[in-house]
Design a protein around this motif. Structure first.
Motif, PDB file in Angstrom:
ATOM      1  N   ALA A 206       0.873  -1.190   0.000  1.00 52.13           N
ATOM      2  CA  ALA A 206       0.000   0.000   0.000  1.00 52.13           C
ATOM      3  C   ALA A 206       0.900   1.227   0.000  1.00 52.13           C
ATOM      4  O   ALA A 206       1.853   1.300   0.769  1.00 52.13           O
ATOM      5  N   CYS A 207       0.589   2.168  -0.880  1.00 53.54           N
ATOM      6  CA  CYS A 207       1.450   3.352  -1.013  1.00 53.54           C
ATOM      7  C   CYS A 207       0.704   4.610  -0.581  1.00 53.54           C
ATOM      8  O   CYS A 207      -0.433   4.841  -0.996  1.00 53.54           O
ATOM      9  N   LEU A 208       1.338   5.392   0.254  1.00 53.27           N
ATOM     10  CA  LEU A 208       0.725   6.629   0.749  1.00 53.27           C
ATOM     11  C   LEU A 208       1.531   7.816   0.234  1.00 53.27           C
ATOM     12  O   LEU A 208       2.676   8.027   0.650  1.00 53.27           O
ATOM     13  N   THR A 221      -2.627  11.936   0.035  1.00 51.87           N
ATOM     14  CA  THR A 221      -3.355  12.426  -1.121  1.00 51.87           C
ATOM     15  C   THR A 221      -3.194  11.423  -2.264  1.00 51.87           C
ATOM     16  O   THR A 221      -2.534  10.403  -2.115  1.00 51.87           O
ATOM     17  N   LYS A 222      -3.825  11.670  -3.358  1.00 48.35           N
ATOM     18  CA  LYS A 222      -3.690  10.759  -4.505  1.00 48.35           C
ATOM     19  C   LYS A 222      -4.089  11.501  -5.746  1.00 48.35           C
ATOM     20  O   LYS A 222      -5.163  12.108  -5.794  1.00 48.35           O
ATOM     21  N   GLY A 223      -3.234  11.447  -6.751  1.00 49.03           N
ATOM     22  CA  GLY A 223      -3.508  12.179  -7.979  1.00 49.03           C
ATOM     23  C   GLY A 223      -3.972  11.284  -9.106  1.00 49.03           C
ATOM     24  O   GLY A 223      -4.060  10.068  -8.987  1.00 49.03           O
ATOM     25  N   GLY A 297      12.822  13.255  -1.294  1.00 47.54           N
ATOM     26  CA  GLY A 297      13.817  14.101  -0.632  1.00 47.54           C
ATOM     27  C   GLY A 297      15.035  13.373  -0.124  1.00 47.54           C
ATOM     28  O   GLY A 297      15.768  13.896   0.714  1.00 47.54           O
ATOM     29  N   ILE A 298      15.299  12.161  -0.627  1.00 41.32           N
ATOM     30  CA  ILE A 298      16.526  11.469  -0.223  1.00 41.32           C
ATOM     31  C   ILE A 298      17.642  12.004  -1.121  1.00 41.32           C
ATOM     32  O   ILE A 298      17.851  11.544  -2.251  1.00 41.32           O
ATOM     33  N   ARG A 299      18.276  13.021  -0.653  1.00 41.27           N
ATOM     34  CA  ARG A 299      19.363  13.702  -1.379  1.00 41.27           C
ATOM     35  C   ARG A 299      20.035  14.639  -0.399  1.00 41.27           C
ATOM     36  O   ARG A 299      19.576  14.759   0.734  1.00 41.27           O
ATOM     37  N   VAL A 326      14.902   3.225   1.969  1.00 36.00           N
ATOM     38  CA  VAL A 326      14.641   4.565   1.444  1.00 36.00           C
ATOM     39  C   VAL A 326      14.486   4.454  -0.065  1.00 36.00           C
ATOM     40  O   VAL A 326      15.134   3.627  -0.705  1.00 36.00           O
ATOM     41  N   SER A 327      13.607   5.291  -0.595  1.00 36.10           N
ATOM     42  CA  SER A 327      13.389   5.260  -2.034  1.00 36.10           C
ATOM     43  C   SER A 327      13.855   6.584  -2.635  1.00 36.10           C
ATOM     44  O   SER A 327      13.517   7.657  -2.148  1.00 36.10           O
ATOM     45  N   ILE A 328      14.659   6.471  -3.676  1.00 38.68           N
ATOM     46  CA  ILE A 328      15.286   7.652  -4.282  1.00 38.68           C
ATOM     47  C   ILE A 328      14.695   7.861  -5.670  1.00 38.68           C
ATOM     48  O   ILE A 328      14.699   6.937  -6.487  1.00 38.68           O
ATOM     49  N   GLY A 466      -1.980   2.290 -11.649  1.00 35.63           N
ATOM     50  CA  GLY A 466      -3.067   1.845 -12.519  1.00 35.63           C
ATOM     51  C   GLY A 466      -3.967   0.760 -11.982  1.00 35.63           C
ATOM     52  O   GLY A 466      -4.968   0.413 -12.627  1.00 35.63           O
ATOM     53  N   ALA A 467      -3.652   0.172 -10.797  1.00 33.93           N
ATOM     54  CA  ALA A 467      -4.505  -0.925 -10.302  1.00 33.93           C
ATOM     55  C   ALA A 467      -5.930  -0.418 -10.078  1.00 33.93           C
ATOM     56  O   ALA A 467      -6.134   0.606  -9.434  1.00 33.93           O
ATOM     57  N   GLY A 468      -6.903  -1.147 -10.635  1.00 32.44           N
ATOM     58  CA  GLY A 468      -8.294  -0.724 -10.494  1.00 32.44           C
ATOM     59  C   GLY A 468      -9.193  -1.818  -9.952  1.00 32.44           C
ATOM     60  O   GLY A 468     -10.272  -1.553  -9.438  1.00 32.44           O
ATOM     61  N   LEU A 486       1.979  -2.756  -6.185  1.00 36.02           N
ATOM     62  CA  LEU A 486       1.621  -1.647  -5.293  1.00 36.02           C
ATOM     63  C   LEU A 486       0.356  -0.979  -5.798  1.00 36.02           C
ATOM     64  O   LEU A 486       0.115  -0.908  -6.995  1.00 36.02           O
ATOM     65  N   ALA A 487      -0.455  -0.492  -4.858  1.00 37.19           N
ATOM     66  CA  ALA A 487      -1.614   0.311  -5.259  1.00 37.19           C
ATOM     67  C   ALA A 487      -1.858   1.382  -4.217  1.00 37.19           C
ATOM     68  O   ALA A 487      -1.429   1.267  -3.069  1.00 37.19           O
ATOM     69  N   ALA A 488      -2.547   2.413  -4.641  1.00 37.06           N
ATOM     70  CA  ALA A 488      -2.835   3.524  -3.730  1.00 37.06           C
ATOM     71  C   ALA A 488      -4.332   3.825  -3.740  1.00 37.06           C
ATOM     72  O   ALA A 488      -5.065   3.493  -2.809  1.00 37.06           O
TER      73      ALA A 488
HETATM   74  O1  1PR Z   1      12.319  12.775  -6.386  1.00 40.31           O
HETATM   75  O2  1PR Z   1      13.456  11.428  -4.655  1.00 40.31           O
HETATM   76  O3  1PR Z   1      12.304  13.499  -4.036  1.00 40.31           O
HETATM   77  O4  1PR Z   1      11.030  11.478  -4.714  1.00 40.31           O
HETATM   78  C1  1PR Z   1       9.741  11.990  -4.930  1.00 40.31           C
HETATM   79  C2  1PR Z   1       8.790  10.833  -4.822  1.00 40.31           C
HETATM   80  O5  1PR Z   1       7.461  11.328  -4.819  1.00 40.31           O
HETATM   81  C3  1PR Z   1       8.917   9.868  -5.981  1.00 40.31           C
HETATM   82  O6  1PR Z   1       8.835   8.547  -5.492  1.00 40.31           O
HETATM   83  C4  1PR Z   1       7.700  10.174  -6.857  1.00 40.31           C
HETATM   84  O7  1PR Z   1       7.203   8.990  -7.452  1.00 40.31           O
HETATM   85  C5  1PR Z   1       6.705  10.702  -5.833  1.00 40.31           C
HETATM   86  N1  1PR Z   1       5.802  11.724  -6.384  1.00 40.31           N
HETATM   87  C6  1PR Z   1       6.126  12.999  -6.648  1.00 40.31           C
HETATM   88  N2  1PR Z   1       5.032  13.663  -7.088  1.00 40.31           N
HETATM   89  C7  1PR Z   1       4.018  12.804  -7.089  1.00 40.31           C
HETATM   90  C8  1PR Z   1       2.623  13.098  -7.474  1.00 40.31           C
HETATM   91  O8  1PR Z   1       1.763  12.213  -7.499  1.00 40.31           O
HETATM   92  N3  1PR Z   1       2.335  14.348  -7.792  1.00 40.31           N
HETATM   93  N4  1PR Z   1       3.774  10.481  -6.515  1.00 40.31           N
HETATM   94  C9  1PR Z   1       4.496  11.569  -6.647  1.00 40.31           C
HETATM   95  C10 1PR Z   1       3.962   9.409  -7.193  1.00 40.31           C
HETATM   96  C11 1PR Z   1       2.861   7.536  -7.782  1.00 40.31           C
HETATM   97  C12 1PR Z   1       2.747   6.344  -6.947  1.00 40.31           C
HETATM   98  C13 1PR Z   1       1.298   5.974  -6.774  1.00 40.31           C
HETATM   99  C14 1PR Z   1       1.093   4.859  -7.755  1.00 40.31           C
HETATM  100  C15 1PR Z   1      -0.140   4.060  -7.512  1.00 40.31           C
HETATM  101  N5  1PR Z   1       2.830   8.693  -7.003  1.00 40.31           N
HETATM  102  O9  1PR Z   1       3.349   6.534  -5.731  1.00 40.31           O
HETATM  103  O10 1PR Z   1       1.125   5.619  -5.459  1.00 40.31           O
HETATM  104  O11 1PR Z   1       1.049   5.418  -9.067  1.00 40.31           O
HETATM  105  O12 1PR Z   1      -1.279   4.823  -7.676  1.00 40.31           O
HETATM  106  P1  1PR Z   1      -2.664   4.158  -8.116  1.00 40.31           P
HETATM  107  O13 1PR Z   1      -2.699   2.780  -7.540  1.00 40.31           O
HETATM  108  O14 1PR Z   1      -3.708   5.023  -7.470  1.00 40.31           O
HETATM  109  O15 1PR Z   1      -2.691   4.195  -9.604  1.00 40.31           O
HETATM  110  P2  1PR Z   1      12.333  12.347  -4.971  1.00 40.31           P
END
Ligand code: 1PR
Length: 517
Positions: A206-208, A221-223, A297-299, A326-328, A466-468, A486-488
């Motif tokens: 699960a991704c937050l 949040t979720k975009g 922000g891993i930098r 940590v994820s970069i 993309g998981a639906g 993973l899904a959010a």
């Molecule tokens: O660049 O090292 O500082 O890391 C920034 C992190 O934040 C990266 O992992 C990047 O993927 C994430 N990120 C930045 N902006 C957004 C945004 O949505 N505006 N989110 C973002 C990325 C994508 C997934 C999402 C899956 C599943 N979000 O994390 O959870 O696409 O979603 P779904 O199942 O609803 O389709 P840095």
């Protein structure tokens, strides 16, 4: 008045990271002899992961010698038939049994029907001279290794009980509440040549995505395709789908195998002391006993007074606050560009290299944010192109996947294959593969992208975006060989519970972890 110290009753050595790093730290702190003396004294000792490996004579991972209490050398897994690190939930096969009731249970509560969380690239292959020491074995691919050792006052596990949900808590409780010393004369050893049974499960993550909303509160949040604002009004509010710690706990209770937190406004500079996710991790790790990944922000970061903190320092803060990995994101793209500019020679300075050296490859995840760029003909680009049945806006039948930085805000002249191969070479341990075109669409994973990346690396890959519905999970596991999905959105909006996904996978013949109650 002199301070009165409690006599040490039991010792747990929860090692993480690299064998050499752990042994060097023990040497530097003068702990090697006291540790050997403690173990020889007969008092209870539990070692976890590297805390178990250090008991052996040495490791292929390092020239530094081990403690030499158990014979044998820790070896690297072969990548011929599987992803390495061995990262995820796998079963054990116990080879010892008590002949009399009472005393410390020889299996310390380890249950053959449960799975436990492993994360390691090195292991001790089972051999007959380890018969007295071996408590359990585990199979990964076609390799069978020692996953737990036991003798008298010593019990160690290659897996992480502290991250193995309720099955792991049971083991820790057995050690803490029992005597911690087994009477070996009352133990029967079975033929320890293990049967073939690779029970490695697929992980559901699960991704937050976390950020401050317009009121300044930290929210999940979720975009849709990375746009996290409500569409109903111009410049709408940031979508608020809950509080990070509460949601993480809910997903742990519902059976998530891992939780990822991504700070999605990390492209803004943030002083070290104000890193918003530290508190989230500290609180979440008190109630969530599966692995936690933190990204965003891993930098290197700079405080307002000009003080610079290295990416390694930033990662260290997160690990000490409860993160397992940590994820970069953006920084990995810059590291790959630097790698190619340097003719494919790692220079040891990137965040990937410094963090992997200190904490092990398994602690470094690369978060990839690619998007499709369509071309009419492969000759239009130097990048790795695939032929696709999902045509572009002008009927194009070829595309390449462009890497982006800053949360998808900026495209770079680097394709996804270049990125993942460079990051693996630099020492990353896992790829978290998002897809900007698929994010939030509920239309299923980008199978073409996932196959392409999986064929380019030997480290584990997490399918994301993309998981639906549940069939999207079985599709990604059946049509690609990813280790996890993973899904959010579907989890946050309670459209599909994690349990429903796992039940569907089970019915489809795909192994998943079930012991979450
Ligand atoms: O660049 O090292 O500082 O890391 C920034 C992190 O934040 C990266 O992992 C990047 O993927 C994430 N990120 C930045 N902006 C957004 C945004 O949505 N505006 N989110 C973002 C990325 C994508 C997934 C999402 C899956 C599943 N979000 O994390 O959870 O696409 O979603 P779904 O199942 O609803 O389709 P840095």
């Amino acid at each position: 008045m002199p301070r009165r110290l409690m006599p040490l009753q039991k010792l747990i050595f929860p090692g993480v990271g690299a064998f050499g790093h752990a042994m060097d730290a023990l040497q530097a702190k003068g702990f090697v002899e006291p540790l050997k003396e403690y173990i020889a004294s007969g008092k209870p000792y539990m070692g976890i992961c590297v805390g178990m490996q250090t008991l052996f004579e040495g490791s292929e991972e390092s020239r530094t010698k081990g403690l030499g209490i158990i014979p044998g050398i820790v070896k690297h897994f072969s990548t011929a038939d599987k992803a390495v690190p061995h990262m995820g939930w796998n079963a054990t096969q116990l080879v010892k049994e008590q002949t009399e009731v009472g005393g410390q249970a020889v299996n310390y509560g380890i249950d053959q029907d449960s799975v436990y969380y492993f994360v390691h690239s090195y292991a001790v292959p089972y051999a007959d001279n380890l018969k007295e020491w071996t408590l359990a074995t585990t199979q990964y691919g076609d390799e069978i290794f020692v996953s737990a050792v036991q003798k008298g006052n010593v019990c160690c596990t290659q897996f992480h009980p502290e991250k193995s949900g309720f099955a792991g808590i049971k083991l820790l409780r057995s050690f803490l509440e029992g005597t911690g010393v087994v009477d070996d004369s009352k133990v029967k050893i079975f033929d320890p040549r293990p049967k073939s049974r690779d029970l490695f499960t697929k992980r559901i993550i699960a991704c937050l995505d976390v950020r401050a909303n317009d009121q300044g509160d930290l929210v999940v949040t979720k975009g849709d395709q990375y746009d996290v604002r409500e569409k109903s009004e111009a410049g709408g509010d940031v979508r608020n789908l809950g509080k990070p710690v509460e949601l993480a706990k809910r997903y742990f209770d519902e059976g998530a195998d891992e939780i990822a937190f991504l700070n999605i406004t990390s492209f803004r500079n943030c002083p070290m002391a104000d890193l918003p996710m530290l508190e989230v991790l500290k609180l979440a790790s008190q109630t969530v006993f599966v692995p936690l990944t933190i990204g965003g922000g891993i930098r290197d970061v700079t405080d307002p007074d000009g003080k610079v903190h290295s990416a390694l320092d930033v990662a260290g803060e997160y690990f000490r606050s409860g993160a397992d990995k940590v994820s970069i994101g953006s920084d990995a793209v810059y590291a790959a560009e630097q790698f190619y500019a340097n003719d494919g020679v790692p220079d040891g300075t990137t965040a990937i290299e410094t963090i992997a050296k200190a904490y092990g490859a398994q602690a470094v995840v690369i978060s990839v944010d690619p998007k499709r760029v369509y071309v009419k003909d492969p000759s239009e680009t130097n990048h790795h192109v695939i032929k696709t049945p999902y045509t572009g806006p002008n009927g194009e039948t070829y595309c390449w996947y462009q890497c982006t930085v800053k949360g998808g805000r900026e495209g770079r002249d680097l394709d996804v294959r270049q990125l993942v191969t460079a990051c693996q070479r630099l020492g990353a341990g896992e790829i978290l593969l998002n897809c900007m075109d698929k994010d939030g669409t509920n239309s299923g994973y980008d199978i073409e992208l996932i196959k392409d990346v999986k064929s380019a690396v030997t480290i584990p890959v997490v399918a994301s975006s993309g998981a639906g519905n549940p069939s999207h999970f079985s599709q990604v596991f059946n049509e690609t060989n990813v280790e996890s999905a993973l899904a959010a959105g579907i989890f946050h909006r309670r459209e599909v519970p994690i349990e429903t996904v796992k039940n569907h996978l089970k019915e489809s013949g795909i192994l998943v972890r079930e012991d979450h109650t």
